[in-house]
Enzyme design. Structure first.
Site, PDB file in Angstrom:
ATOM      1  N   SER A  65       0.900  -1.286   0.081  1.00  0.00           N
ATOM      2  CA  SER A  65       0.062  -0.053   0.075  1.00  0.00           C
ATOM      3  C   SER A  65       0.896   1.356   0.017  1.00  0.00           C
ATOM      4  CB  SER A  65      -0.850  -0.052   1.211  1.00  0.00           C
ATOM      5  OG  SER A  65      -2.030  -0.875   0.823  1.00  0.00           O
ATOM      6  N   LYS A  68      -0.066   3.814  -2.615  1.00  0.00           N
ATOM      7  CA  LYS A  68      -1.024   5.097  -2.631  1.00  0.00           C
ATOM      8  C   LYS A  68      -0.352   6.182  -2.614  1.00  0.00           C
ATOM      9  CE  LYS A  68      -4.492   1.940  -0.722  1.00  0.00           C
ATOM     10  NZ  LYS A  68      -4.000   0.731  -0.372  1.00  0.00           N
ATOM     11  N   SER A 129      -6.039   3.602   4.455  1.00  0.00           N
ATOM     12  CA  SER A 129      -5.645   2.875   3.402  1.00  0.00           C
ATOM     13  C   SER A 129      -6.789   2.239   2.612  1.00  0.00           C
ATOM     14  CB  SER A 129      -4.463   1.924   3.862  1.00  0.00           C
ATOM     15  OG  SER A 129      -3.700   1.366   2.635  1.00  0.00           O
TER      16      SER A 129
END
Length: 451
Positions: A65, A68, A129
């Site tokens: 993640s 992102k 997230s």
């Protein structure tokens, strides 16, 4: 009486040793080599891009993640360019709806017929997230995740990143995308980057969109607070002050985990005017197991090293003149030379005790010089004629995330006086004087040969 004095002396000596012992232990601990338990790690000065610590920084690994951060960059770009507005609304596609319902992944469930603002989705992505919200942002910006992935890879190239591949907007394994993984990518692929590339992305994100920290630094927030869809979003960055591994100065950036990538974290912290960027990839505990806690403990080691071993110092003040090079010769001017000095102070994050390891170096603009190394009049006061940079003589290397970041340790070299162009008469007299000087020199050499 003597025996009593000896006993007191012995007692004081023992007390003194016990008092000094903790300090001796601390000094020994701080001088010990930095042992970062991670497959790759890097620590960078956020102002210059200088690398302070590195471990396997060009090895390509999973980033989960932390992906992102690129999605954030592209969204903030779009908002800045007014292609997207914070208050515009979005209704989930079938893909986004189904992905957002999977609570085994980090998510805020979105209603099929709901309307969500860009800001709501952004906060869910940056704080919690949320993966469904992330794909929603990709669709808002590019129409589809497939198109957005193309934008991600193009932007990475524009930013000068190397060693990367984006296959989706979230950082999940494509296997988790409910069969909706972007066309042109394989079902078992994941996003990958090197620690250097990850740190470079963080560096550019902070430089180009510093407002990202306003959201990344929020420890808790309610999604759709006051409604039946209300969900508490706890920031996965546990190093934010007040959270489990709170660390003074931490205000971003992004965690990540997949089975492939392990536990990862790109962090940033600011203290006493110094901002650092850190990356740890597949961080592990003492047993070699990857854990959420390990990514923060290893990051703490990096930050402690950076903040304790380095300090921001002004090595050379504004108006500095290199000894022996206070002036530069000038041609076609009323004066035959011009004084130069630095236009700004030159500050740098310096390792303790290494202040004298940096030497100033002038680099002149060759476009403004003759082949003989002279400036050409006229010259204005304050005109830039080159720059001053640093030469490092220490044991470590003066390395940067990319070669072009060397310019971050330069300051302009400018003229401190004006030099007007000489008129034709003065130039003619100088030419005649030069001719006679050459003739005299020639005659003198000839006479000397006769003698």
């Amino acid at each position: 009486m003597k025996r009593k004095r000896k006993w007191l002396f012995w007692l004081l000596s023992v007390c003194l040793c016990l008092t000094l012992w903790p300090f001796q232990q601390t000094a020994k601990a701080e001088s010990a080599p930095l042992d970062i338990r991670a497959d790759a790690a890097i620590l960078v000065d956020a102002k210059t891009g200088r690398i302070l610590y590195e471990k396997n920084i060009d090895t390509v690994l999973g980033i989960a993640s932390m992906t992102k951060m690129m999605t954030e960059y592209l969204l903030l770009d779009a908002v800045k360019a007014k292609r997207v507005k914070w208050d515009q609304t979005y209704t989930p596609s079938e893909y986004v709806y189904r992905l957002s319902q999977d609570r085994a992944l980090s998510n805020v469930p979105l209603r099929k017929d709901g309307k969500y603002t860009v800001r709501e989705l952004y906060e869910a992505m940056a704080i919690y997230s949320a993966n469904g919200a992330t794909v929603a942002i990709a669709e808002i910006i590019a129409g589809s995740e497939k198109n957005f992935v193309k934008m991600m890879n193009e932007k990475a190239k524009q930013l000068g990143l190397k060693d990367y591949k984006f296959v989706n907007a979230t950082g999940l394994s494509n296997e988790d995308l409910k069969g909706f993984h972007p066309e042109g990518t394989n079902s078992d692929e994941e996003n990958v980057m090197s620690a250097r590339a990850m740190a470079t992305l963080a560096y550019r994100l902070l430089k180009d969109h510093p407002e990202v920290l306003e959201t990344a630094s929020i420890p808790h927030k309610m999604f759709r607070g006051g409604t039946e869809d209300e969900i508490k979003m706890d920031n996965w960055n546990w190093m934010l002050p007040g959270l489990v591994y709170g660390y003074e100065g931490v205000d971003g950036l992004k965690t990540g985990y997949t089975e492939f990538a392990g536990n990862c974290f790109t962090g940033t912290a600011k203290r006493n005017g110094v901002r650092l960027i850190s990356v740890v990839m597949n961080a592990k505990d003492a047993s070699g197991k990857t854990t959420k806690e390990a990514r923060f403990k290893e990051t703490e080691k990096l930050f402690n090293y950076g903040f304790h071993q380095y300090s921001l110092q002004t090595l050379y003040p504004k108006g500095y003149q290199l000894k022996g090079k206070e002036t530069i010769p000038v041609v076609k001017g009323k004066e035959k030379e011009v004084r130069v000095a630095t236009a700004k102070k030159l500050s740098l994050l310096v390792k303790n005790g290494e202040e004298k390891q940096y030497k100033p170096v002038y680099v002149l603009d060759q476009k403004k010089m003759t082949k003989e190394g002279k400036l050409i009049a006229p010259l204005k006061k304050g005109e830039t004629v080159g720059y001053m940079t640093l030469e490092y003589k220490g044991d470590d290397s003066l390395a940067f995330l990319s070669p072009d970041m060397q310019k971050n340790i330069r300051v302009p070299l400018v003229t401190t006086t004006e030099v007007e162009k000489a008129n034709w008469f003065v130039l003619s007299m100088r030419a005649i004087g030069g001719l006679f000087a050459d003739l005299w020199t020639s005659v003198a050499k000839t006479v000397k040969g006769w003698l």
